[in-house]
Write a protein that holds these residues in place. Structure first.
Motif, PDB file in Angstrom:
ATOM      1  N   GLY A  87     -97.567  12.661 -66.354  1.00  0.00           N
ATOM      2  CA  GLY A  87     -98.286  11.641 -65.793  1.00  0.00           C
ATOM      3  C   GLY A  87     -99.631  11.766 -65.981  1.00  0.00           C
ATOM      4  O   GLY A  87    -100.546  10.753 -65.268  1.00  0.00           O
ATOM      5  N   TRP A  88    -100.068  12.378 -66.853  1.00  0.00           N
ATOM      6  CA  TRP A  88    -101.640  12.549 -67.202  1.00  0.00           C
ATOM      7  C   TRP A  88    -101.900  11.522 -68.202  1.00  0.00           C
ATOM      8  O   TRP A  88    -101.327  12.019 -69.709  1.00  0.00           O
ATOM      9  CB  TRP A  88    -102.155  13.982 -67.427  1.00  0.00           C
ATOM     10  CG  TRP A  88    -102.093  14.945 -66.328  1.00  0.00           C
ATOM     11  CD1 TRP A  88    -101.147  15.116 -65.317  1.00  0.00           C
ATOM     12  CD2 TRP A  88    -103.583  15.445 -65.890  1.00  0.00           C
ATOM     13  NE1 TRP A  88    -101.646  15.932 -64.337  1.00  0.00           N
ATOM     14  CE2 TRP A  88    -103.207  16.226 -64.628  1.00  0.00           C
ATOM     15  CE3 TRP A  88    -104.586  15.455 -66.331  1.00  0.00           C
ATOM     16  CZ2 TRP A  88    -103.971  16.853 -64.083  1.00  0.00           C
ATOM     17  CZ3 TRP A  88    -105.460  16.130 -65.613  1.00  0.00           C
ATOM     18  CH2 TRP A  88    -105.264  16.851 -64.346  1.00  0.00           C
ATOM     19  N   PRO A  89    -102.828  10.623 -68.281  1.00  0.00           N
ATOM     20  CA  PRO A  89    -103.094   9.837 -69.314  1.00  0.00           C
ATOM     21  C   PRO A  89    -104.130  10.651 -70.298  1.00  0.00           C
ATOM     22  O   PRO A  89    -104.789  11.690 -69.739  1.00  0.00           O
ATOM     23  CB  PRO A  89    -103.886   8.772 -68.639  1.00  0.00           C
ATOM     24  CG  PRO A  89    -103.328   8.674 -67.284  1.00  0.00           C
ATOM     25  CD  PRO A  89    -103.013   9.943 -66.977  1.00  0.00           C
ATOM     26  N   VAL A  90    -104.197  10.092 -71.299  1.00  0.00           N
ATOM     27  CA  VAL A  90    -105.113  10.630 -72.532  1.00  0.00           C
ATOM     28  C   VAL A  90    -106.464  10.956 -71.961  1.00  0.00           C
ATOM     29  O   VAL A  90    -107.020  12.141 -72.062  1.00  0.00           O
ATOM     30  CB  VAL A  90    -104.759  10.062 -73.869  1.00  0.00           C
ATOM     31  CG1 VAL A  90    -106.059  10.744 -74.596  1.00  0.00           C
ATOM     32  CG2 VAL A  90    -103.697  10.379 -74.421  1.00  0.00           C
ATOM     33  N   LEU A  91    -106.929   9.678 -71.296  1.00  0.00           N
ATOM     34  CA  LEU A  91    -108.451  10.023 -70.985  1.00  0.00           C
ATOM     35  C   LEU A  91    -108.466  11.068 -69.681  1.00  0.00           C
ATOM     36  O   LEU A  91    -109.485  11.798 -69.631  1.00  0.00           O
ATOM     37  CB  LEU A  91    -108.650   8.466 -70.447  1.00  0.00           C
ATOM     38  CG  LEU A  91    -110.587   8.628 -69.765  1.00  0.00           C
ATOM     39  CD1 LEU A  91    -111.181   8.967 -71.057  1.00  0.00           C
ATOM     40  CD2 LEU A  91    -110.686   7.185 -69.450  1.00  0.00           C
ATOM     41  N   HIS A  92    -107.449  11.317 -68.918  1.00  0.00           N
ATOM     42  CA  HIS A  92    -107.581  12.190 -67.836  1.00  0.00           C
ATOM     43  C   HIS A  92    -107.587  13.595 -68.390  1.00  0.00           C
ATOM     44  O   HIS A  92    -108.466  14.434 -67.832  1.00  0.00           O
ATOM     45  CB  HIS A  92    -106.554  11.902 -66.851  1.00  0.00           C
ATOM     46  CG  HIS A  92    -106.629  10.763 -65.976  1.00  0.00           C
ATOM     47  ND1 HIS A  92    -106.047  10.378 -64.740  1.00  0.00           N
ATOM     48  CD2 HIS A  92    -107.625   9.874 -66.074  1.00  0.00           C
ATOM     49  CE1 HIS A  92    -106.436   9.177 -64.384  1.00  0.00           C
ATOM     50  NE2 HIS A  92    -107.276   8.793 -65.365  1.00  0.00           N
ATOM     51  N   LEU A  93    -106.642  13.744 -69.491  1.00  0.00           N
ATOM     52  CA  LEU A  93    -106.700  15.071 -70.135  1.00  0.00           C
ATOM     53  C   LEU A  93    -108.033  15.392 -70.732  1.00  0.00           C
ATOM     54  O   LEU A  93    -108.612  16.705 -70.668  1.00  0.00           O
ATOM     55  CB  LEU A  93    -105.685  15.287 -71.167  1.00  0.00           C
ATOM     56  CG  LEU A  93    -104.102  15.416 -70.542  1.00  0.00           C
ATOM     57  CD1 LEU A  93    -103.208  15.167 -71.741  1.00  0.00           C
ATOM     58  CD2 LEU A  93    -103.972  16.582 -69.846  1.00  0.00           C
ATOM     59  N   ALA A  94    -108.552  14.525 -71.140  1.00  0.00           N
ATOM     60  CA  ALA A  94    -110.028  14.695 -71.853  1.00  0.00           C
ATOM     61  C   ALA A  94    -110.757  15.131 -70.727  1.00  0.00           C
ATOM     62  O   ALA A  94    -111.803  16.149 -71.122  1.00  0.00           O
ATOM     63  CB  ALA A  94    -110.459  13.437 -72.580  1.00  0.00           C
ATOM     64  N   ALA A 142    -105.206   5.258 -86.530  1.00  0.00           N
ATOM     65  CA  ALA A 142    -104.136   4.903 -87.079  1.00  0.00           C
ATOM     66  C   ALA A 142    -103.285   4.164 -86.071  1.00  0.00           C
ATOM     67  O   ALA A 142    -102.257   3.287 -86.343  1.00  0.00           O
ATOM     68  CB  ALA A 142    -103.254   6.243 -87.394  1.00  0.00           C
ATOM     69  N   ASP A 143    -103.408   4.378 -84.621  1.00  0.00           N
ATOM     70  CA  ASP A 143    -102.567   3.869 -83.552  1.00  0.00           C
ATOM     71  C   ASP A 143    -103.423   3.614 -82.294  1.00  0.00           C
ATOM     72  O   ASP A 143    -103.362   4.627 -81.442  1.00  0.00           O
ATOM     73  CB  ASP A 143    -101.223   4.535 -83.383  1.00  0.00           C
ATOM     74  CG  ASP A 143    -100.564   3.877 -82.418  1.00  0.00           C
ATOM     75  OD1 ASP A 143    -100.725   2.945 -81.965  1.00  0.00           O
ATOM     76  OD2 ASP A 143     -99.192   4.407 -82.036  1.00  0.00           O
ATOM     77  N   PRO A 144    -104.182   2.416 -82.230  1.00  0.00           N
ATOM     78  CA  PRO A 144    -104.962   2.295 -80.992  1.00  0.00           C
ATOM     79  C   PRO A 144    -104.203   2.582 -79.738  1.00  0.00           C
ATOM     80  O   PRO A 144    -104.799   2.670 -78.806  1.00  0.00           O
ATOM     81  CB  PRO A 144    -105.710   1.068 -81.349  1.00  0.00           C
ATOM     82  CG  PRO A 144    -105.352   0.953 -82.890  1.00  0.00           C
ATOM     83  CD  PRO A 144    -104.229   1.514 -83.453  1.00  0.00           C
ATOM     84  N   SER A 145    -103.185   2.121 -79.614  1.00  0.00           N
ATOM     85  CA  SER A 145    -102.261   2.269 -78.494  1.00  0.00           C
ATOM     86  C   SER A 145    -102.100   3.570 -77.779  1.00  0.00           C
ATOM     87  O   SER A 145    -101.665   3.918 -76.763  1.00  0.00           O
ATOM     88  CB  SER A 145    -100.674   1.627 -78.369  1.00  0.00           C
ATOM     89  OG  SER A 145    -100.122   2.664 -79.487  1.00  0.00           O
ATOM     90  N   LEU A 146    -102.263   4.775 -78.772  1.00  0.00           N
ATOM     91  CA  LEU A 146    -102.357   5.921 -78.108  1.00  0.00           C
ATOM     92  C   LEU A 146    -103.408   6.263 -77.016  1.00  0.00           C
ATOM     93  O   LEU A 146    -103.458   7.287 -76.373  1.00  0.00           O
ATOM     94  CB  LEU A 146    -102.681   7.073 -79.350  1.00  0.00           C
ATOM     95  CG  LEU A 146    -101.424   7.261 -80.216  1.00  0.00           C
ATOM     96  CD1 LEU A 146    -101.700   8.115 -81.529  1.00  0.00           C
ATOM     97  CD2 LEU A 146    -100.148   7.766 -79.519  1.00  0.00           C
ATOM     98  N   ALA A 147    -104.597   5.171 -77.138  1.00  0.00           N
ATOM     99  CA  ALA A 147    -105.651   5.401 -76.007  1.00  0.00           C
ATOM    100  C   ALA A 147    -105.056   5.424 -74.750  1.00  0.00           C
ATOM    101  O   ALA A 147    -105.710   5.837 -73.798  1.00  0.00           O
ATOM    102  CB  ALA A 147    -106.640   4.499 -76.482  1.00  0.00           C
ATOM    103  N   HIS A 148    -103.930   4.651 -74.692  1.00  0.00           N
ATOM    104  CA  HIS A 148    -103.203   4.553 -73.169  1.00  0.00           C
ATOM    105  C   HIS A 148    -101.870   5.240 -73.019  1.00  0.00           C
ATOM    106  O   HIS A 148    -101.215   5.084 -72.315  1.00  0.00           O
ATOM    107  CB  HIS A 148    -102.713   2.868 -73.214  1.00  0.00           C
ATOM    108  CG  HIS A 148    -103.653   1.906 -73.377  1.00  0.00           C
ATOM    109  ND1 HIS A 148    -104.850   1.697 -72.403  1.00  0.00           N
ATOM    110  CD2 HIS A 148    -104.250   1.261 -74.507  1.00  0.00           C
ATOM    111  CE1 HIS A 148    -105.784   1.025 -72.803  1.00  0.00           C
ATOM    112  NE2 HIS A 148    -105.397   0.617 -74.101  1.00  0.00           N
TER     113      HIS A 148
END
Length: 158
Positions: free
Chosen positions: A148-155, A136-142
């Motif tokens: 300060g934790w990016p989504v990828l770091h949380l994953a 729905a919103d590809p910008s959420l990947a960033h």
């Protein structure tokens, strides 16, 4: 292969960390314990009772499963509570290491029809929800959490 050490392999020397270096190394998820806000007084001067949302946040902070169960049974929509900083009760519990509390809040949110957001879905490992959000919103990947934790770091962390 046996548990014997490999022959001919040099072991790395033990490195001592200086006290200064140890102080500079931050904890991965240090979240200060914040005391619950005092209830606001009403016009008569008596303290107003805490809202169900405030009680859920307090129970999430403490990891109090019994209180969460009782509160969420009485008002499932309180699972969508957010603190003053904007963190959901799910994140409040998860960031303090109360995984069981976070899971119960997530289940209550699902039962109440309140879907997980990008950060909650990442922490929960809900790949289907995360994929739907990113479609729905590809910008959420960033997206970057307020701390300060990016989504990828949380994953990767969870």
């Amino acid at each position: 292969m046996s548990g014997a050490p490999l022959s001919g392999v040099a072991r790395a020397p033990q490195v001592e960390v200086s006290p200064r270096a140890a102080r500079l190394r931050p904890a991965p998820m240090s979240v200060p314990d914040i005391a619950p806000a005092a209830p606001l007084a009403d016009a008569s001067g008596s303290a107003a009772p805490p809202t169900p949302a405030a009680q859920v946040l307090d129970a999430a902070r403490a990891g109090d499963l019994a209180a969460l169960d009782a509160l969420l049974a009485a008002d499932p929509t309180a699972a969508a509570a957010r603190d003053d900083a904007g963190d959901s009760a799910f994140i409040v519990a998860a960031f303090r290491g109360h995984r069981a509390a976070a899971e119960r809040i997530g289940a209550a949110r699902a039962a109440a029809g309140v879907p997980l957001g990008v950060f909650e879905a990442t922490i929960a490992g809900d790949v289907a929800r995360l994929a739907a959000l990113l479609d729905a919103d590809p910008s959420l990947a960033h997206a970057v959490h307020r701390d300060g934790w990016p989504v990828l770091h949380l994953a990767g962390f969870w």
